[in-house]
Write a protein that holds these residues in place. Structure first.
Motif, PDB file in Angstrom:
ATOM      1  N   UNK A 130      44.950  34.596  44.563  1.00  0.00           N
ATOM      2  CA  UNK A 130      45.074  35.228  46.214  1.00  0.00           C
ATOM      3  C   UNK A 130      45.609  34.907  47.318  1.00  0.00           C
ATOM      4  N   UNK A 131      45.765  34.822  47.092  1.00  0.00           N
ATOM      5  CA  UNK A 131      46.505  33.996  48.504  1.00  0.00           C
ATOM      6  C   UNK A 131      45.740  33.323  49.581  1.00  0.00           C
ATOM      7  N   UNK A 132      45.006  34.786  50.479  1.00  0.00           N
ATOM      8  CA  UNK A 132      43.930  34.663  51.426  1.00  0.00           C
ATOM      9  C   UNK A 132      43.103  33.696  50.931  1.00  0.00           C
ATOM     10  N   UNK A 133      42.766  34.003  49.836  1.00  0.00           N
ATOM     11  CA  UNK A 133      41.438  32.408  49.088  1.00  0.00           C
ATOM     12  C   UNK A 133      41.511  31.524  49.144  1.00  0.00           C
ATOM     13  N   UNK A 134      42.761  31.073  49.022  1.00  0.00           N
ATOM     14  CA  UNK A 134      43.865  29.802  48.810  1.00  0.00           C
ATOM     15  C   UNK A 134      43.317  28.874  50.272  1.00  0.00           C
ATOM     16  N   UNK A 135      43.290  29.892  51.137  1.00  0.00           N
ATOM     17  CA  UNK A 135      43.996  28.945  52.142  1.00  0.00           C
ATOM     18  C   UNK A 135      43.384  29.526  53.565  1.00  0.00           C
ATOM     19  N   UNK A 163      51.260  34.323  41.727  1.00  0.00           N
ATOM     20  CA  UNK A 163      50.592  35.452  42.687  1.00  0.00           C
ATOM     21  C   UNK A 163      49.857  36.479  42.525  1.00  0.00           C
ATOM     22  N   UNK A 164      49.265  37.071  43.354  1.00  0.00           N
ATOM     23  CA  UNK A 164      47.718  37.416  42.901  1.00  0.00           C
ATOM     24  C   UNK A 164      47.951  38.527  43.859  1.00  0.00           C
ATOM     25  N   UNK A 165      48.440  39.077  44.398  1.00  0.00           N
ATOM     26  CA  UNK A 165      49.212  39.121  45.954  1.00  0.00           C
ATOM     27  C   UNK A 165      48.184  38.472  47.020  1.00  0.00           C
ATOM     28  N   UNK A 166      48.564  38.316  48.622  1.00  0.00           N
ATOM     29  CA  UNK A 166      47.883  37.752  49.303  1.00  0.00           C
ATOM     30  C   UNK A 166      46.385  38.143  49.393  1.00  0.00           C
ATOM     31  N   UNK A 167      46.624  39.564  49.585  1.00  0.00           N
ATOM     32  CA  UNK A 167      44.935  39.959  50.353  1.00  0.00           C
ATOM     33  C   UNK A 167      44.801  41.413  49.667  1.00  0.00           C
ATOM     34  N   UNK A 168      45.662  41.649  48.421  1.00  0.00           N
ATOM     35  CA  UNK A 168      45.226  43.436  47.965  1.00  0.00           C
ATOM     36  C   UNK A 168      44.889  43.188  46.529  1.00  0.00           C
ATOM     37  N   UNK A 169      43.557  42.263  46.143  1.00  0.00           N
ATOM     38  CA  UNK A 169      42.793  41.925  45.255  1.00  0.00           C
ATOM     39  C   UNK A 169      41.627  43.594  45.123  1.00  0.00           C
ATOM     40  N   UNK A 170      41.942  44.033  45.277  1.00  0.00           N
ATOM     41  CA  UNK A 170      40.608  45.616  46.229  1.00  0.00           C
ATOM     42  C   UNK A 170      40.605  46.912  45.240  1.00  0.00           C
ATOM     43  N   UNK A 189      51.786  41.536  52.839  1.00  0.00           N
ATOM     44  CA  UNK A 189      50.865  40.985  51.700  1.00  0.00           C
ATOM     45  C   UNK A 189      52.242  40.488  51.316  1.00  0.00           C
ATOM     46  N   UNK A 190      53.523  40.957  50.493  1.00  0.00           N
ATOM     47  CA  UNK A 190      54.294  40.016  50.295  1.00  0.00           C
ATOM     48  C   UNK A 190      55.046  39.120  50.282  1.00  0.00           C
ATOM     49  N   UNK A 191      54.705  39.081  51.389  1.00  0.00           N
ATOM     50  CA  UNK A 191      55.266  37.780  52.703  1.00  0.00           C
ATOM     51  C   UNK A 191      55.011  36.026  52.707  1.00  0.00           C
ATOM     52  N   UNK A 192      53.838  37.193  52.842  1.00  0.00           N
ATOM     53  CA  UNK A 192      52.671  36.398  53.622  1.00  0.00           C
ATOM     54  C   UNK A 192      52.140  35.872  51.974  1.00  0.00           C
ATOM     55  N   UNK A 193      51.819  36.456  51.168  1.00  0.00           N
ATOM     56  CA  UNK A 193      52.041  36.014  49.404  1.00  0.00           C
ATOM     57  C   UNK A 193      52.801  34.872  49.438  1.00  0.00           C
TER      58      UNK A 193
END
Length: 299
Positions: A130-135, A163-170, A189-193
């Motif tokens: 999950x992209x957001x959790x990485x950074x 990728x498991x999305x950037x912040x859509x693991x909800x 989200x995909x761009x950020x991911x």
């Protein structure tokens, strides 16, 4: 005259031989390669930890070691994402005993606990992070620790990352967020991911996808996407609807063996499959984000 009779007799025997062998030959030709894709999530050392995290897809290190030892003793090859992709394109024929190992969510224990076993046997695996959790360390719940960018570089000898999305693991209103947010939100989200994980491989959070999501994946040049449906990957599988077998402590060793040996459906085909969210296209619905419920404990 005698030579002619002898020649006819030989031809007759050969013809009978070919007739008898033809069905066997055809059957062998039609036998398709079935590749099991395994998906793990959270690894633990002791039962107290498993109970504390209340995780439905936990796997003990002991069970993981037993499973990897079996694959090693039976000469299984762990395919990379590129090898799986080339197989689907008809450019690569994998060995009979082939398996793909994946892990969803990107928990730190994937490298602290699972990595040593994979490294020991020379196996490869792919972690969908999950992209957001990485950074964003501030985004992490206290009871969980996730991989960071340094980890992704350090353990790249065994793991590749998707990728498991950037912040859509909800989950939103009982459904995956990927099926609820607007087109603009998904594109953002995909761009950020892709800025965090530059990979052409994707896993749908909670298995949620539809035809619109598939088209978005194609536009971002993703090559493979994985669902939560049970099944084997064959040469006829859609690259954007690849099935996987969830492996956890709920799966017995005997069931694990049946799965990797390509015999799962002989015993379990009548079991009802859950959490397979392929829906009709509904992207474009604006959702109040305050109602979203972050869930970081499942695929």
């Amino acid at each position: 005259m005698q030579k002619t009779k002898y020649f006819i007799a030989v031809l007759t025997i050969v013809a009978i031989f070919l007739i008898l062998l033809f069905p066997i030959y055809v059957s062998a030709q039609r036998e398709e390669i079935k590749i099991p894709v395994l998906v793990y999530h959270y690894f633990y050392k002791d039962k107290e930890e498993a109970v504390k995290c209340n995780h439905s897809t936990v796997t003990s290190v002991e069970n993981f070691e037993i499973q990897m030892d079996y694959l090693y003793r039976k000469n299984f090859k762990t395919l990379t994402m590129d090898e799986l992709y080339r197989f689907l394109k008809g450019e690569y024929t994998p060995p009979k005993n082939s398996v793909v190992i994946t892990m969803d969510d990107g928990y730190k224990n994937n490298v602290t606990l699972a990595y040593p076993n994979l490294k020991r046997y020379g196996f490869k695996a792919c972690i969908f992070v999950i992209g957001k959790t990485v950074i964003d360390k501030s985004n992490r719940p206290d009871e969980f620790e996730y991989l960071n960018l340094e980890d992704m570089v350090k353990y790249s000898d065994v793991f590749e990352f998707g990728s498991h999305t950037y912040d859509m693991h909800k989950i939103i209103n009982g459904k995956p967020a990927l099926l609820q947010y607007s087109m603009l939100d998904i594109l953002f989200d995909f761009i950020n991911g892709q800025m965090v994980v530059q990979s052409p491989y994707f896993a749908y959070p909670f298995g949620g996808y539809n035809e619109v999501i598939i088209e978005i994946l194609k536009s971002f040049n993703y090559k493979l996407a994985f669902t939560t449906k049970k099944g084997y990957v064959t040469s006829n599988s859609s690259p954007y609807e690849l099935p996987r077998f969830t492996i956890s402590d709920k799966i017995s060793f005997q069931q694990f063996v049946r799965i990797v040996e390509g015999k799962y459906f002989e015993d379990y085909s009548e079991k009802k499959q859950k959490n397979n969210y392929k829906s009709r296209p509904s992207v474009g619905v604006n959702v109040n984000r305050r109602k979203s419920i972050p869930i970081l404990r499942r695929s």
